[in-house]
Enzyme design. Structure first.
Site, PDB file in Angstrom:
ATOM      1  CB  CYS A 189       0.410  -9.986   3.879  1.00 40.34           C
ATOM      2  SG  CYS A 189       0.349  -8.388   3.104  1.00 40.34           S
ATOM      3  CG  HIS A 202       3.154  -9.549   6.726  1.00 38.75           C
ATOM      4  ND1 HIS A 202       3.960  -9.479   5.616  1.00 38.75           N
ATOM      5  CD2 HIS A 202       2.200  -8.590   6.563  1.00 38.75           C
ATOM      6  CE1 HIS A 202       3.521  -8.519   4.830  1.00 38.75           C
ATOM      7  NE2 HIS A 202       2.450  -7.962   5.372  1.00 38.75           N
ATOM      8  CG  ASN A 231       3.613  -5.105   3.418  1.00 35.61           C
ATOM      9  OD1 ASN A 231       3.840  -6.221   2.962  1.00 35.61           O
ATOM     10  ND2 ASN A 231       2.440  -4.763   3.919  1.00 35.61           N
TER      11      ASN A 231
HETATM   12  N1  ACO Z   1       3.511  11.157   5.067  1.00 35.78           N
HETATM   13  C1  ACO Z   1       3.051  12.139   5.840  1.00 35.78           C
HETATM   14  N2  ACO Z   1       1.786  12.148   6.338  1.00 35.78           N
HETATM   15  C2  ACO Z   1       0.988  11.095   6.024  1.00 35.78           C
HETATM   16  C3  ACO Z   1       1.420  10.034   5.222  1.00 35.78           C
HETATM   17  C4  ACO Z   1       2.751  10.084   4.725  1.00 35.78           C
HETATM   18  N3  ACO Z   1       3.274   9.127   3.959  1.00 35.78           N
HETATM   19  N4  ACO Z   1       0.424   9.130   5.088  1.00 35.78           N
HETATM   20  C5  ACO Z   1      -0.612   9.616   5.794  1.00 35.78           C
HETATM   21  N5  ACO Z   1      -0.268  10.792   6.350  1.00 35.78           N
HETATM   22  C6  ACO Z   1      -1.077  11.657   7.195  1.00 35.78           C
HETATM   23  C7  ACO Z   1      -2.553  11.423   7.048  1.00 35.78           C
HETATM   24  O1  ACO Z   1      -3.076  12.153   5.950  1.00 35.78           O
HETATM   25  C8  ACO Z   1      -3.068  11.922   8.373  1.00 35.78           C
HETATM   26  O2  ACO Z   1      -3.151  13.330   8.330  1.00 35.78           O
HETATM   27  P1  ACO Z   1      -4.397  14.096   9.029  1.00 35.78           P
HETATM   28  O3  ACO Z   1      -4.288  13.747  10.491  1.00 35.78           O
HETATM   29  O4  ACO Z   1      -4.112  15.516   8.716  1.00 35.78           O
HETATM   30  O5  ACO Z   1      -5.628  13.526   8.386  1.00 35.78           O
HETATM   31  C9  ACO Z   1      -1.958  11.570   9.345  1.00 35.78           C
HETATM   32  O6  ACO Z   1      -0.783  11.365   8.549  1.00 35.78           O
HETATM   33  C10 ACO Z   1      -2.224  10.326  10.175  1.00 35.78           C
HETATM   34  O7  ACO Z   1      -2.630   9.301   9.297  1.00 35.78           O
HETATM   35  P2  ACO Z   1      -3.059   7.902   9.827  1.00 35.78           P
HETATM   36  O8  ACO Z   1      -3.553   7.063   8.687  1.00 35.78           O
HETATM   37  O9  ACO Z   1      -3.954   8.108  11.001  1.00 35.78           O
HETATM   38  O10 ACO Z   1      -1.653   7.347  10.350  1.00 35.78           O
HETATM   39  P3  ACO Z   1      -1.376   6.024  11.129  1.00 35.78           P
HETATM   40  O11 ACO Z   1      -0.639   6.317  12.367  1.00 35.78           O
HETATM   41  O12 ACO Z   1      -2.579   5.119  11.226  1.00 35.78           O
HETATM   42  O13 ACO Z   1      -0.326   5.286  10.181  1.00 35.78           O
HETATM   43  C11 ACO Z   1      -0.204   3.528   8.541  1.00 35.78           C
HETATM   44  C12 ACO Z   1      -0.695   4.941   8.851  1.00 35.78           C
HETATM   45  C13 ACO Z   1       1.303   3.519   8.616  1.00 35.78           C
HETATM   46  C14 ACO Z   1      -0.663   3.158   7.144  1.00 35.78           C
HETATM   47  C15 ACO Z   1      -0.771   2.517   9.574  1.00 35.78           C
HETATM   48  O14 ACO Z   1      -2.137   2.728   9.741  1.00 35.78           O
HETATM   49  C16 ACO Z   1      -0.552   1.070   9.191  1.00 35.78           C
HETATM   50  O15 ACO Z   1       0.555   0.568   9.160  1.00 35.78           O
HETATM   51  N6  ACO Z   1      -1.632   0.302   8.906  1.00 35.78           N
HETATM   52  C17 ACO Z   1      -1.526  -1.116   8.588  1.00 35.78           C
HETATM   53  C18 ACO Z   1      -1.017  -1.356   7.210  1.00 35.78           C
HETATM   54  C19 ACO Z   1      -0.877  -2.859   7.020  1.00 35.78           C
HETATM   55  O16 ACO Z   1      -0.748  -3.602   7.964  1.00 35.78           O
HETATM   56  N7  ACO Z   1      -0.885  -3.366   5.848  1.00 35.78           N
HETATM   57  C20 ACO Z   1      -0.721  -4.834   5.822  1.00 35.78           C
HETATM   58  C21 ACO Z   1      -1.377  -5.486   4.845  1.00 35.78           C
HETATM   59  S1  ACO Z   1      -0.668  -5.142   3.287  1.00 35.78           S
HETATM   60  C22 ACO Z   1      -1.133  -6.382   2.196  1.00 35.78           C
HETATM   61  O17 ACO Z   1      -1.856  -7.278   2.460  1.00 35.78           O
HETATM   62  C23 ACO Z   1      -0.596  -6.247   0.767  1.00 35.78           C
END
Ligand code: ACO
Length: 308
Positions: free
Chosen positions: A111, A235, A265
Site C-alpha cells: 500500500c 491510503h 482498499n
Molecule cells: N463479517 C462479520 N464478522 C467478521 C468479519 C466479517 N467480514 N470479519 C471478521 N469478523 C468477526 C471476527 O471473526 C470476530 O469475531 P469473534 O469476536 O467472534 O472472534 C469479530 O468479527 C471481530 O473481529 P476483529 O478482527 O476483532 O474486528 P476489527 O474491529 O479489528 O476489524 C478489520 C477487522 C476491519 C480487518 C480491522 O482490524 C482493520 O481494518 N485492520 C487493518 C487492515 C489494514 O489496514 N490493512 C491495510 C494494509 S492492506 C495492504 O497492504 C495490501
C-alpha cells in the site's frame, strides 16, 4: 527545483461487488462491513489485466499533463499483483503506451508503493536524471483474495491510478519520510501463488501509530503547521484508521479525503485514485498543501507533504 504532479488519472473496473453481494458469499453483513471499515462496495476486474487498468489510468494522466508518450523517460509501476512474474508490468505498460524513450520497472511496497515511487521519482528528477516520470499504482487484488475468508475478502478491490511528475510545474514536494520494518512481515503477506493473509487487529494499531509518526515528521521538517494543511489524502484501508489518524494529528476529518465506501482498499492504487477524485470534486486545487500517507505489507509506511 521542485517536483510537481502535472497530471493525474484513474481507472476502476465496471463490475461492482456490494456488501450485499458478499452477504451471499460469506458469513458477513453490510452492517458489519460498513461500521468496521466504511466500505460499501468495491470494483472487481473481469477480463481485464493489471496492465489494461494501468494503461487507462496512464492515458488520462498523460492527457491532463499534455505529455506525449515519448517525452516520458521513466515509468515506475507500484503493484503487488503483477500480470506476470517477469517482465515487469511497467515494461508491458511502456509498450502499450509507446513510451519508447523511457526505462521502466516495478516496485513492490504494497500500500505504500505510490509514496515509495514518488520518493524515487522525485530523487531522479531533482538530480536531473529524469525530466518526466510516469508513476502508476495499480492492483488486481481480487486475484489474491481468499473469497472464503470473511476477515479479508470484504476489504479489498481492484483499480489503478497514475501521475505524471516533472520539475516544470508549479507544485513542489516539500518533505517526505519513508520507513519499513521487515520484522512485521507476517502481519500482512501474500502466499507464493496463493492468498493474501492478514492479522487485521495488530495492523490497525500499527497503521495509526506509524502513519502519525511520519506525518508529524514531515510537517516538522517542512516547517509548516497542522492548520496550514488543506487536505490529507491517506491510503484508503479503513475509515476508522483514517479517523484515528486525523484525531491523533489533530486535523479535522473534513480535511481528510476518503472514497473508501466506493472502492475498498486498492493498495498502491488508492492514493492516486483519491488524488484524482479529490481534484475532480474541487477539494484539491493548485497551490494547496497536501499530506499523503500510507502503510502496508512489509511493513512499509511513509508520508509526503506536497504543494500541489
Ligand atoms: N463479517 C462479520 N464478522 C467478521 C468479519 C466479517 N467480514 N470479519 C471478521 N469478523 C468477526 C471476527 O471473526 C470476530 O469475531 P469473534 O469476536 O467472534 O472472534 C469479530 O468479527 C471481530 O473481529 P476483529 O478482527 O476483532 O474486528 P476489527 O474491529 O479489528 O476489524 C478489520 C477487522 C476491519 C480487518 C480491522 O482490524 C482493520 O481494518 N485492520 C487493518 C487492515 C489494514 O489496514 N490493512 C491495510 C494494509 S492492506 C495492504 O497492504 C495490501
Amino acid at each position: 527545483m521542485g517536483v510537481s504532479i502535472e497530471g493525474v488519472g484513474y481507472y476502476v473496473p465496471q463490475k461492482v461487488l456490494t456488501n450485499f453481494d458478499l452477504e451471499k458469499m460469506v458469513d458477513t453483513s453490510d452492517e458489519w462491513i460498513t461500521t468496521r471499515t466504511g466500505i460499501k462496495e468495491r470494483r472487481i476486474a473481469e477480463g481485464e489485466s493489471l496492465v489494461d487498468m494501468a494503461y487507462k489510468a496512464s492515458l488520462m494522466a498523460l492527457e491532463e499533463s499534455k505529455t506525449k508518450p515519448e517525452e516520458i523517460d521513466l515509468i515506475i509501476l507500484a503493484t503487488l499483483t503483477p500480470d506476470l512474474s517477469f517482465p515487469a508490468s511497467a515494461c508491458l505498460l511502456q509498450a502499450r503506451l509507446g513510451c519508447n524513450k523511457a526505462y521502466a520497472f516495478d516496485i513492490s511496497a504494497a500500500c505504500s508503493g505510490f509514496l515509495y515511487g514518488l520518493e524515487i521519482a522525485s530523487s531522479l528528477i531533482i538530480s536531473n536524471r529524469a525530466k518526466k516520470v510516469l508513476l502508476v499504482g495499480a492492483e488486481r487484488l481480487s486475484q489474491i483474495v481468499d473469497w472464503t475468508d470473511r476477515a479479508t475478502c470484504v476489504l479489498f478491490g481492484d483499480g489503478a491510478g497514475a501521475a505524471v511528475l516533472s520539475a516544470e510545474g508549479e507544485g513542489e514536494l516539500l518533505a517526505s519520510a519513508m520507513r519499513s520494518d521487515g520484522s512485521y512481515w507476517d502481519i500482512l503477506y501474500g502466499e507464493r501463488c496463493g492468498y493474501l493473509r492478514m492479522k487485521g487487529k495488530e495492523l490497525f494499531k500499527l497503521a495509526v501509530r506509524s502513519m502519525a509518526e511520519v506525518c508529524e515528521e514531515v510537517i516538522k521538517r517542512a516547517g509548516v503547521s497542522i492548520a496550514d494543511i488543506d487536505l490529507v489524502v491517506p491510503h484508503q484501508a479503513n475509515i476508522r484508521i483514517m479517523q484515528a489518524l486525523a484525531e491523533r494529528l489533530n486535523i479535522p476529518m473534513e480535511k481528510a479525503y476518503s472514497n473508501i465506501h466506493k472502492y475498498g482498499n486498492t493498495s498502491a492504487a488508492s492514493i492516486p485514485i483519491a488524488l484524482y477524485e479529490a481534484k475532480q470534486e474541487g477539494r484539491l486545487k493548485r497551490g494547496d498543501l497536501v499530506l499523503l500517507t500510507a502503510m502496508g505489507g512489509g511493513l512499509t509506511w511513509g508520508a509526503s507533504l506536497l504543494r500541489f
